[in-house]
Design a protein around this motif. Structure first.
Motif, PDB file in Angstrom:
ATOM      1  N   LEU A   1      -5.445 -22.642  -0.258  1.00  0.00           N
ATOM      2  CA  LEU A   1      -5.768 -21.943  -1.502  1.00  0.00           C
ATOM      3  C   LEU A   1      -5.895 -20.447  -1.264  1.00  0.00           C
ATOM      4  CD1 LEU A   1      -6.515 -21.975  -4.484  1.00  0.00           C
ATOM      5  CD2 LEU A   1      -8.880 -22.472  -3.824  1.00  0.00           C
ATOM      6  N   ALA A   2      -6.510 -20.079  -0.136  1.00  0.00           N
ATOM      7  CA  ALA A   2      -6.640 -18.655   0.191  1.00  0.00           C
ATOM      8  C   ALA A   2      -5.268 -18.012   0.386  1.00  0.00           C
ATOM      9  CB  ALA A   2      -7.482 -18.483   1.460  1.00  0.00           C
ATOM     10  N   ALA A   3      -4.384 -18.732   1.085  1.00  0.00           N
ATOM     11  CA  ALA A   3      -3.025 -18.210   1.296  1.00  0.00           C
ATOM     12  C   ALA A   3      -2.289 -18.069  -0.030  1.00  0.00           C
ATOM     13  CB  ALA A   3      -2.252 -19.126   2.243  1.00  0.00           C
ATOM     14  N   LEU A   4      -2.456 -19.080  -0.901  1.00  0.00           N
ATOM     15  CA  LEU A   4      -1.782 -19.027  -2.196  1.00  0.00           C
ATOM     16  C   LEU A   4      -2.302 -17.873  -3.040  1.00  0.00           C
ATOM     17  CD1 LEU A   4       0.277 -20.379  -4.045  1.00  0.00           C
ATOM     18  CD2 LEU A   4      -1.565 -21.826  -4.923  1.00  0.00           C
ATOM     19  N   LEU A   5      -3.624 -17.645  -3.009  1.00  0.00           N
ATOM     20  CA  LEU A   5      -4.197 -16.511  -3.726  1.00  0.00           C
ATOM     21  C   LEU A   5      -3.625 -15.198  -3.204  1.00  0.00           C
ATOM     22  CD1 LEU A   5      -7.961 -17.503  -4.041  1.00  0.00           C
ATOM     23  CD2 LEU A   5      -6.311 -17.279  -5.898  1.00  0.00           C
ATOM     24  N   PHE A   6      -3.479 -15.109  -1.880  1.00  0.00           N
ATOM     25  CA  PHE A   6      -2.933 -13.884  -1.281  1.00  0.00           C
ATOM     26  C   PHE A   6      -1.491 -13.661  -1.736  1.00  0.00           C
ATOM     27  CE2 PHE A   6      -0.353 -12.019   2.123  1.00  0.00           C
ATOM     28  CZ  PHE A   6      -0.956 -10.774   2.229  1.00  0.00           C
ATOM     29  N   PHE A   7      -0.674 -14.710  -1.665  1.00  0.00           N
ATOM     30  CA  PHE A   7       0.733 -14.566  -2.040  1.00  0.00           C
ATOM     31  C   PHE A   7       0.886 -14.224  -3.522  1.00  0.00           C
ATOM     32  CE2 PHE A   7       1.615 -17.619   1.613  1.00  0.00           C
ATOM     33  CZ  PHE A   7       1.990 -16.602   2.468  1.00  0.00           C
ATOM     34  N   LEU A   8       0.133 -14.944  -4.372  1.00  0.00           N
ATOM     35  CA  LEU A   8       0.261 -14.717  -5.803  1.00  0.00           C
ATOM     36  C   LEU A   8      -0.234 -13.333  -6.196  1.00  0.00           C
ATOM     37  CD1 LEU A   8      -0.788 -18.174  -7.308  1.00  0.00           C
ATOM     38  CD2 LEU A   8       1.510 -17.251  -6.963  1.00  0.00           C
ATOM     39  N   CYS A   9      -1.357 -12.897  -5.599  1.00  0.00           N
ATOM     40  CA  CYS A   9      -1.859 -11.551  -5.897  1.00  0.00           C
ATOM     41  C   CYS A   9      -0.875 -10.486  -5.417  1.00  0.00           C
ATOM     42  CB  CYS A   9      -3.227 -11.339  -5.243  1.00  0.00           C
ATOM     43  SG  CYS A   9      -4.550 -12.251  -6.048  1.00  0.00           S
ATOM     44  N   SER A  10      -0.273 -10.716  -4.251  1.00  0.00           N
ATOM     45  CA  SER A  10       0.714  -9.769  -3.736  1.00  0.00           C
ATOM     46  C   SER A  10       1.923  -9.710  -4.670  1.00  0.00           C
ATOM     47  CB  SER A  10       1.160 -10.173  -2.332  1.00  0.00           C
ATOM     48  OG  SER A  10       0.067 -10.173  -1.435  1.00  0.00           O
ATOM     49  N   TYR A  11       2.382 -10.881  -5.117  1.00  0.00           N
ATOM     50  CA  TYR A  11       3.531 -10.925  -6.024  1.00  0.00           C
ATOM     51  C   TYR A  11       3.220 -10.213  -7.329  1.00  0.00           C
ATOM     52  CZ  TYR A  11       6.944 -12.727  -9.327  1.00  0.00           C
ATOM     53  OH  TYR A  11       7.909 -12.823 -10.303  1.00  0.00           O
ATOM     54  N   LEU A  12       2.071 -10.543  -7.924  1.00  0.00           N
ATOM     55  CA  LEU A  12       1.696  -9.921  -9.190  1.00  0.00           C
ATOM     56  C   LEU A  12       1.486  -8.420  -9.017  1.00  0.00           C
ATOM     57  CD1 LEU A  12      -0.760 -12.614 -10.610  1.00  0.00           C
ATOM     58  CD2 LEU A  12       1.590 -12.162 -11.327  1.00  0.00           C
ATOM     59  N   GLY A  13       0.972  -8.016  -7.838  1.00  0.00           N
ATOM     60  CA  GLY A  13       0.792  -6.594  -7.571  1.00  0.00           C
ATOM     61  C   GLY A  13       2.121  -5.859  -7.499  1.00  0.00           C
ATOM     62  N   VAL A  14       3.102  -6.477  -6.822  1.00  0.00           N
ATOM     63  CA  VAL A  14       4.430  -5.858  -6.726  1.00  0.00           C
ATOM     64  C   VAL A  14       5.075  -5.769  -8.107  1.00  0.00           C
ATOM     65  CG1 VAL A  14       6.778  -6.186  -5.840  1.00  0.00           C
ATOM     66  CG2 VAL A  14       4.817  -6.533  -4.328  1.00  0.00           C
ATOM     67  N   VAL A  15       4.956  -6.829  -8.895  1.00  0.00           N
ATOM     68  CA  VAL A  15       5.518  -6.813 -10.249  1.00  0.00           C
ATOM     69  C   VAL A  15       4.852  -5.724 -11.086  1.00  0.00           C
ATOM     70  CG1 VAL A  15       5.795  -8.132 -12.389  1.00  0.00           C
ATOM     71  CG2 VAL A  15       6.165  -9.234 -10.187  1.00  0.00           C
ATOM     72  N   PHE A  16       3.529  -5.554 -10.909  1.00  0.00           N
ATOM     73  CA  PHE A  16       2.826  -4.519 -11.662  1.00  0.00           C
ATOM     74  C   PHE A  16       3.317  -3.127 -11.267  1.00  0.00           C
ATOM     75  CE2 PHE A  16      -0.752  -1.523 -12.153  1.00  0.00           C
ATOM     76  CZ  PHE A  16      -0.932  -1.616 -13.524  1.00  0.00           C
ATOM     77  N   VAL A  17       3.515  -2.903  -9.963  1.00  0.00           N
ATOM     78  CA  VAL A  17       4.011  -1.592  -9.507  1.00  0.00           C
ATOM     79  C   VAL A  17       5.394  -1.327 -10.086  1.00  0.00           C
ATOM     80  CG1 VAL A  17       4.795  -0.292  -7.483  1.00  0.00           C
ATOM     81  CG2 VAL A  17       2.631  -1.531  -7.406  1.00  0.00           C
ATOM     82  N   VAL A  18       6.268  -2.353 -10.058  1.00  0.00           N
ATOM     83  CA  VAL A  18       7.614  -2.202 -10.617  1.00  0.00           C
ATOM     84  C   VAL A  18       7.534  -1.890 -12.112  1.00  0.00           C
ATOM     85  CG1 VAL A  18       9.737  -3.449 -11.196  1.00  0.00           C
ATOM     86  CG2 VAL A  18       8.749  -3.643  -8.904  1.00  0.00           C
ATOM     87  N   PHE A  19       6.718  -2.664 -12.822  1.00  0.00           N
ATOM     88  CA  PHE A  19       6.596  -2.456 -14.267  1.00  0.00           C
ATOM     89  C   PHE A  19       6.033  -1.069 -14.573  1.00  0.00           C
ATOM     90  CE2 PHE A  19       3.765  -2.431 -17.944  1.00  0.00           C
ATOM     91  CZ  PHE A  19       4.672  -2.689 -18.956  1.00  0.00           C
ATOM     92  N   LEU A  20       4.963  -0.699 -13.883  1.00  0.00           N
ATOM     93  CA  LEU A  20       4.318   0.587 -14.158  1.00  0.00           C
ATOM     94  C   LEU A  20       5.247   1.750 -13.846  1.00  0.00           C
ATOM     95  CD1 LEU A  20       1.721   2.042 -15.027  1.00  0.00           C
ATOM     96  CD2 LEU A  20       1.002   2.001 -12.635  1.00  0.00           C
ATOM     97  N   ALA A  21       5.939   1.679 -12.683  1.00  0.00           N
ATOM     98  CA  ALA A  21       6.834   2.766 -12.287  1.00  0.00           C
ATOM     99  C   ALA A  21       7.952   2.951 -13.304  1.00  0.00           C
ATOM    100  CB  ALA A  21       7.416   2.484 -10.901  1.00  0.00           C
ATOM    101  N   TYR A  22       8.567   1.852 -13.721  1.00  0.00           N
ATOM    102  CA  TYR A  22       9.688   2.000 -14.645  1.00  0.00           C
ATOM    103  C   TYR A  22       9.218   2.259 -16.070  1.00  0.00           C
ATOM    104  CZ  TYR A  22      14.408   1.671 -16.380  1.00  0.00           C
ATOM    105  OH  TYR A  22      15.612   1.985 -16.960  1.00  0.00           O
TER     106      TYR A  22
END
Length: 333
Positions: free
Chosen positions: A122-143
């Motif tokens: 569960l900890a690993a999944l939280l890390f991966f999902l938060c990382s994914y959502l963080g990258v998507v947020f950076v992409v969305f915010l930048a563009y």
């Protein structure tokens, strides 16, 4: 090492943006290009001044603090919005998101310390999902910032102004900025384009947004025959669809220009493309204190609108987590 890929990605970004600005993949390419360029800058600094490599690594090490800065911004914005606008779900979202960002790292650490395979997974999944959502947020915010800051240089045949909540039947500053931006483009365009203020009446409203916007435009000197009001839409998709229909019914043809606030421009453009509407979107200025929460709302809306795509992209993380749990169980056995 990374200079050539960075340059190729930059060229690809401008090519894709020239073909169609209204695609989020442009943001993916832009962020990837900036990331590789940043790594290359670090390599060059380390060659010219060896000590600078440690400075560069120190700057990169501070990157996780940006998450805490985002959390603090969300909490501050959530508290401010609760005080000014009351306990609405949208306002609570900012506060809860900030608290969640702060709580997740210690929660993941506690799960790992239990040495329980499922907890570690569960900890690993939280890390991966938060990382994914963080990258998507950076992409969305930048563009979103890049798209919202663009200037329009064409000659639209119609200008659609997206509505927003009225203030006791009057036009509040947020909506006034949109209308003033539309007026600026209208007065600089020959022949004069058709203005389509779009927005229905909220359940607690006294007037349809489109009607209040029409009154504002005519009061600013726009000829009545240059305005066609749309007063039934209750969301952005209906704003675009109904306004495009009115534009066709007016007998005019050609490209449309949609005016909204800068934080909302990218999502409106993505919707226009999905609906097959020939329209670009420009953004008007927004008060700085309003931007963090506004961008967060737009980000969540984009995630929801593309939920199946994001769910598909998260499957590899879930599969890797399952393999990790199986590996931990095997090692403990």
């Amino acid at each position: 090492m990374f200079l050539v890929p960075a340059l190729l990605l930059i060229f690809l970004y401008f090519y894709l943006r020239h073909r169609d600005r209204r695609m989020l993949r442009n943001g993916v390419v832009l962020v990837a290009a900036c990331y590789l360029a940043l790594i290359e800058i670090g390599n060059l600094l380390s060659r010219w001044a060896p000590g600078m490599s440690y400075v560069f690594l120190g700057i990169l090490a501070l990157a996780p603090l940006s998450v805490l800065a985002l959390a603090a911004t969300l909490i501050r914005n959530g508290v401010a919005m609760l005080k000014s606008e009351g306990r609405r779900l949208g306002n609570l979202l900012f506060l809860l998101a900030g608290l969640l960002l702060i709580a997740l790292p210690p929660l993941a650490l506690l799960l790992v310390l239990t040495l329980n395979p499922l907890a570690i997974g569960l900890a690993a999944l939280l890390f991966f999902l938060c990382s994914y959502l963080g990258v998507v947020f950076v992409v969305f915010l930048a563009y979103a910032i890049a798209y919202g800051r663009r200037t329009f240089t064409g000659s639209p045949q119609g200008i659609v102004v997206l509505g927003s909540r009225l203030d006791d039947g009057g036009v509040p500053p947020l909506l006034r900025n949109r209308l003033d931006k539309a007026l600026q483009i209208y007065r600089c365009t020959t022949p004069r384009p058709l203005l389509i203020p779009s927005g229905g009446q909220s359940p607690d409203g006294v007037l349809a947004e489109g009607m209040a916007m029409t009154d504002y435009l005519i009061g600013a000197g726009v000829a009545r025959e240059h305005v066609v009001v749309e007063k039934n839409a209750v969301n952005t998709e209906e704003n675009l669809t109904f306004s495009a229909n009115l534009f066709r019914e007016s007998g005019r043809c050609g490209p449309l220009l949609v005016v909204t606030n800068n934080y909302h421009a990218l999502r409106a453009a993505l919707l226009a493309r999905r609906l097959g509407i020939d329209a670009e979107v420009v953004g008007s200025p927004t008060a700085k204190h309003y931007l963090p929460g506004a961008f967060l709302r737009e980000y969540v809306a984009v995630l929801v609108e593309h939920r199946w795509l994001h769910a598909l992209l998260c499957i590899p993380f879930m599969a890797f987590t399952a393999l990790l749990v199986m590996a931990v169980i095997t090692s403990q056995g």
